[in-house]
Design a protein around this motif. Structure first.
Motif, PDB file in Angstrom:
ATOM      1  N   LEU A   1       7.181  11.062  -7.324  1.00 45.57           N
ATOM      2  CA  LEU A   1       7.477   9.968  -6.399  1.00 45.57           C
ATOM      3  C   LEU A   1       6.254   9.591  -5.580  1.00 45.57           C
ATOM      4  O   LEU A   1       5.911   8.410  -5.451  1.00 45.57           O
ATOM      5  CB  LEU A   1       8.636  10.370  -5.481  1.00 45.57           C
ATOM      6  N   ILE A   2       5.569  10.583  -5.033  1.00 47.82           N
ATOM      7  CA  ILE A   2       4.360  10.309  -4.256  1.00 47.82           C
ATOM      8  C   ILE A   2       3.283   9.695  -5.150  1.00 47.82           C
ATOM      9  O   ILE A   2       2.563   8.768  -4.737  1.00 47.82           O
ATOM     10  CB  ILE A   2       3.843  11.596  -3.590  1.00 47.82           C
ATOM     11  N   GLU A   3       3.164  10.168  -6.386  1.00 53.11           N
ATOM     12  CA  GLU A   3       2.198   9.614  -7.328  1.00 53.11           C
ATOM     13  C   GLU A   3       2.476   8.134  -7.591  1.00 53.11           C
ATOM     14  O   GLU A   3       1.559   7.303  -7.598  1.00 53.11           O
ATOM     15  CB  GLU A   3       2.231  10.398  -8.641  1.00 53.11           C
ATOM     16  N   VAL A   4       3.735   7.788  -7.790  1.00 53.73           N
ATOM     17  CA  VAL A   4       4.087   6.392  -8.069  1.00 53.73           C
ATOM     18  C   VAL A   4       3.791   5.502  -6.860  1.00 53.73           C
ATOM     19  O   VAL A   4       3.224   4.412  -7.001  1.00 53.73           O
ATOM     20  CB  VAL A   4       5.574   6.287  -8.467  1.00 53.73           C
ATOM     21  N   ILE A   5       4.145   5.955  -5.680  1.00 53.06           N
ATOM     22  CA  ILE A   5       3.901   5.157  -4.474  1.00 53.06           C
ATOM     23  C   ILE A   5       2.406   4.932  -4.274  1.00 53.06           C
ATOM     24  O   ILE A   5       1.949   3.794  -4.075  1.00 53.06           O
ATOM     25  CB  ILE A   5       4.516   5.841  -3.238  1.00 53.06           C
ATOM     26  N   THR A   6       1.628   6.007  -4.336  1.00 56.20           N
ATOM     27  CA  THR A   6       0.184   5.874  -4.106  1.00 56.20           C
ATOM     28  C   THR A   6      -0.479   5.046  -5.205  1.00 56.20           C
ATOM     29  O   THR A   6      -1.413   4.280  -4.937  1.00 56.20           O
ATOM     30  CB  THR A   6      -0.485   7.251  -4.015  1.00 56.20           C
ATOM     31  N   ALA A   7       0.009   5.162  -6.449  1.00 52.89           N
ATOM     32  CA  ALA A   7      -0.572   4.398  -7.548  1.00 52.89           C
ATOM     33  C   ALA A   7      -0.377   2.899  -7.339  1.00 52.89           C
ATOM     34  O   ALA A   7      -1.325   2.113  -7.489  1.00 52.89           O
ATOM     35  CB  ALA A   7       0.047   4.827  -8.878  1.00 52.89           C
ATOM     36  N   PHE A   8       0.823   2.499  -6.992  1.00 50.08           N
ATOM     37  CA  PHE A   8       1.071   1.072  -6.811  1.00 50.08           C
ATOM     38  C   PHE A   8       0.333   0.523  -5.599  1.00 50.08           C
ATOM     39  O   PHE A   8      -0.193  -0.587  -5.628  1.00 50.08           O
ATOM     40  CB  PHE A   8       2.576   0.806  -6.701  1.00 50.08           C
ATOM     41  N   LEU A   9       0.260   1.297  -4.542  1.00 48.53           N
ATOM     42  CA  LEU A   9      -0.450   0.828  -3.354  1.00 48.53           C
ATOM     43  C   LEU A   9      -1.954   0.782  -3.591  1.00 48.53           C
ATOM     44  O   LEU A   9      -2.675   0.003  -2.956  1.00 48.53           O
ATOM     45  CB  LEU A   9      -0.119   1.724  -2.157  1.00 48.53           C
ATOM     46  N   ALA A  10      -2.434   1.601  -4.542  1.00 47.30           N
ATOM     47  CA  ALA A  10      -3.862   1.606  -4.878  1.00 47.30           C
ATOM     48  C   ALA A  10      -4.207   0.633  -6.004  1.00 47.30           C
ATOM     49  O   ALA A  10      -5.369   0.464  -6.354  1.00 47.30           O
ATOM     50  CB  ALA A  10      -4.299   3.013  -5.272  1.00 47.30           C
ATOM     51  N   GLY A  11      -3.185   0.031  -6.584  1.00 41.38           N
ATOM     52  CA  GLY A  11      -3.416  -0.949  -7.637  1.00 41.38           C
ATOM     53  C   GLY A  11      -3.728  -0.355  -8.991  1.00 41.38           C
ATOM     54  O   GLY A  11      -4.405  -0.970  -9.813  1.00 41.38           O
ATOM     55  N   ARG A  12      -3.216   0.846  -9.278  1.00 46.36           N
ATOM     56  CA  ARG A  12      -3.441   1.466 -10.586  1.00 46.36           C
ATOM     57  C   ARG A  12      -2.109   1.854 -11.223  1.00 46.36           C
ATOM     58  O   ARG A  12      -1.055   1.804 -10.573  1.00 46.36           O
ATOM     59  CB  ARG A  12      -4.321   2.703 -10.449  1.00 46.36           C
ATOM     60  N   LYS A  13      -2.156   2.246 -12.478  1.00 42.79           N
ATOM     61  CA  LYS A  13      -0.957   2.655 -13.203  1.00 42.79           C
ATOM     62  C   LYS A  13      -0.560   4.076 -12.806  1.00 42.79           C
ATOM     63  O   LYS A  13      -1.420   4.959 -12.736  1.00 42.79           O
ATOM     64  CB  LYS A  13      -1.211   2.594 -14.703  1.00 42.79           C
TER      65      LYS A  13
END
Length: 250
Positions: free
Chosen positions: A143-155
């Motif tokens: 969950l944390i990986e998905v949130i940080t990925a989208f906020l960072a603009g990566r997959k």
């Protein structure tokens, strides 16, 4: 200006939202990088959209749910569904194989006051979804990986392999091979850390189908290990009943 995060709930038990709250230290760090604009499980303070990232927990079970999720989609730059309910209809999707009117008559003293759809469906059946995070509940690390990925603009870096890989990684002896225990690990999406096999129980599929599923090959093994046709049906009809049913239809 900090990016905005919103968390919404449809028909669900709140378990996936609680997983986010349970992140504690990670959530505090995240709160310093984003503005949590809508998260009623955590705060009554609400800021209207648009939102950079919206997380949606729960399935669509009423006409109001369907209308609401369309409004959430319109207000969200990215929309991610979290948990078995939002990604596969959840355990409440067992209604899809039954008579909902009969359920209402049996359960409720005044069924005429209960307004519901005949089916429980995933959010993706109603609007476009940018990513689906599976699990019942979801894994906090994913969950944390998905949130940080989208906020960072990566997959998001969320593997699509099966639970069997996680058993191998932690050195867990295969419960099917060693003990003849029925297990859905070969067809279930990784994410739980192979928790049940680590305690000598078969996986029961709470993360839904993995990226490469061969149910026709697994079902004979389940029958070999003592399951009849009804047992197999019940084994597959739990948190992700509709997702496994789609795999059988392919």
């Amino acid at each position: 200006m900090a990016p905005t995060l919103a968390v919404f709930k449809l028909a669900s038990c709140d378990g996936c939202q609680l997983t986010l709250l349970d992140c504690e230290d990670e959530l505090l760090a995240l709160a310093g990088e984003v503005e949590i604009a809508h998260f009623l499980e955590a705060s009554s303070a609400v800021r209207p959209g648009p939102y950079d990232l919206s997380l949606v927990e729960g399935s669509v079970t009423t006409a109001e749910d369907a209308e609401r999720v369309r409004a959430i989609r319109a207000a969200s730059r990215h929309l991610v569904t979290i948990g078995a309910c939002a990604t596969a209809g959840g355990i409440q999707a067992l209604r899809n194989y039954a008579d909902v009117d009969e359920y209402r008559r049996v359960v409720y003293a005044r069924p005429e006051y209960v307004s519901t759809l005949a089916t429980s469906t995933p959010v993706s059946a109603h609007v476009d979804v940018d990513f689906e995070l599976r699990g019942c509940p979801v894994d906090r690390r994913q969950l944390i990986e998905v949130i940080t990925a989208f906020l960072a603009g990566r997959k998001p870096d969320v593997p699509n392999h099966s639970v069997c890989f996680e058993c191998k990684r932690r050195g867990t002896v295969c419960v099917t091979v060693a003990h003849g225990t029925p297990c859905l690990g070969p067809v279930t999406h990784a994410g739980c850390g192979a928790l049940c096999p680590a305690y000598h129980r078969g996986c029961y599929g709470c993360f839904g189908p993995s990226g490469s599923v061969n149910l026709p090959a697994l079902i004979p093994l389940l029958r070999r290990d003592g399951m009849d046709e009804r047992d197999v049906e019940r084994f597959l009809h739990t948190f992700n009943a509709t997702a496994f049913a789609k795999e059988l239809e392919r």
